[in-house]
Design an enzyme around this catalytic site. Structure first.
Site, PDB file in Angstrom:
ATOM      1  N   PRO A  62       0.810  -1.230   0.000  1.00 41.58           N
ATOM      2  CG  PRO A  62      -0.886  -1.595   1.560  1.00 41.58           C
ATOM      3  CD  PRO A  62       0.444  -2.135   1.112  1.00 41.58           C
ATOM      4  CG  PHE A  63      -0.296   4.163   1.537  1.00 44.39           C
ATOM      5  CD1 PHE A  63      -1.390   4.929   1.166  1.00 44.39           C
ATOM      6  CD2 PHE A  63      -0.426   3.299   2.623  1.00 44.39           C
ATOM      7  CE1 PHE A  63      -2.592   4.844   1.868  1.00 44.39           C
ATOM      8  CE2 PHE A  63      -1.618   3.214   3.326  1.00 44.39           C
ATOM      9  CZ  PHE A  63      -2.709   3.992   2.949  1.00 44.39           C
ATOM     10  NE  ARG A  64       3.894   4.388  -6.954  1.00 48.10           N
ATOM     11  CZ  ARG A  64       3.572   3.464  -7.867  1.00 48.10           C
ATOM     12  NH1 ARG A  64       2.332   3.008  -7.940  1.00 48.10           N
ATOM     13  NH2 ARG A  64       4.491   2.984  -8.684  1.00 48.10           N
ATOM     14  CG  LEU A  65       5.150   3.232   1.612  1.00 50.49           C
ATOM     15  CD1 LEU A  65       4.709   3.442   3.055  1.00 50.49           C
ATOM     16  CD2 LEU A  65       6.380   4.103   1.303  1.00 50.49           C
TER      17      LEU A  65
END
Length: 200
Positions: free
Chosen positions: A176-179
């Site tokens: 999630p959230f490009r992490l």
């Protein structure tokens, strides 16, 4: 939630196999499709999609006409990068390393396993060279079909396989959230692997 796991202590080749097996269930077409990036002797890059046909601790194997664009690149500059991306898994694997030609026995065995029409096509297609018309190709297919008839179709001398011997393998998994999770395995001279985690 993804059906794959990412273990920093895993054997990367074993883990690759687990991810590919998961992709074979979830991907609608060609889970073994991979981008192959090469450079010619002058350093100009080129990339295209090919199919992974086998893999083990020696490397990742695909087959082609050695006189094709990718074949000439690899014979001039035997290094390559691979990328397998599976949208259904939200994951990808990148491989970088040197390239070697497979043995004659390996190439013969794989060629013999191909459908008959594919073996005829390997003779009929002057891969990557200019083609005047589709009819020209179909005429060559007919010519070679008649030549071989119902007999054995030998492997063309210019057709073989290449093995990418991995120096590095990177596993990338969406979060999630490009992490995202990114773990790189680096091959050591003693046959072991070292690992490091990368920022997303």
């Amino acid at each position: 939630m993804s059906s794959i796991s990412l273990d920093e202590n895993a054997d990367p080749i074993v883990q690759f196999g687990q991810w590919l097996k998961a992709a074979e269930v979830s991907e609608p077409n060609d889970p073994n499709a991979m981008n192959l990036a090469t450079c010619n002797a002058q350093g100009y890059p080129s990339s295209r999609m090919v199919l992974l046909k086998s893999f083990d601790h020696q490397g990742f194997v695909f087959y082609t006409n050695r006189e094709s664009h990718k074949g000439t690149d690899l014979l001039e500059n035997p290094r390559a990068a691979l990328c397998l991306h599976w949208k259904s898994l939200r994951a990808q694997i990148r491989v970088e390393g040197r390239v070697e030609t497979v043995s004659e026995a390996e190439a013969d065995a794989y060629f013999a396993s191909r459908p008959r029409d594919s073996r005829i096509g390997a003779w009929a297609s002057s891969q990557s060279r200019p083609l005047g018309s589709r009819f020209e190709l179909e005429k060559r297919i007919t010519t070679y079909g008649l030549k071989f008839g119902f007999g054995d179709i030998p492997r063309p001398p210019y057709w073989s396989g290449f093995r990418v011997v991995p120096a590095q393998i990177e596993f990338w998994r969406d979060r999630p959230f490009r992490l995202h999770d990114r773990i790189v395995y680096t091959a050591e001279t003693d046959g072991t692997w070292t690992t490091k985690r990368l920022y997303p």
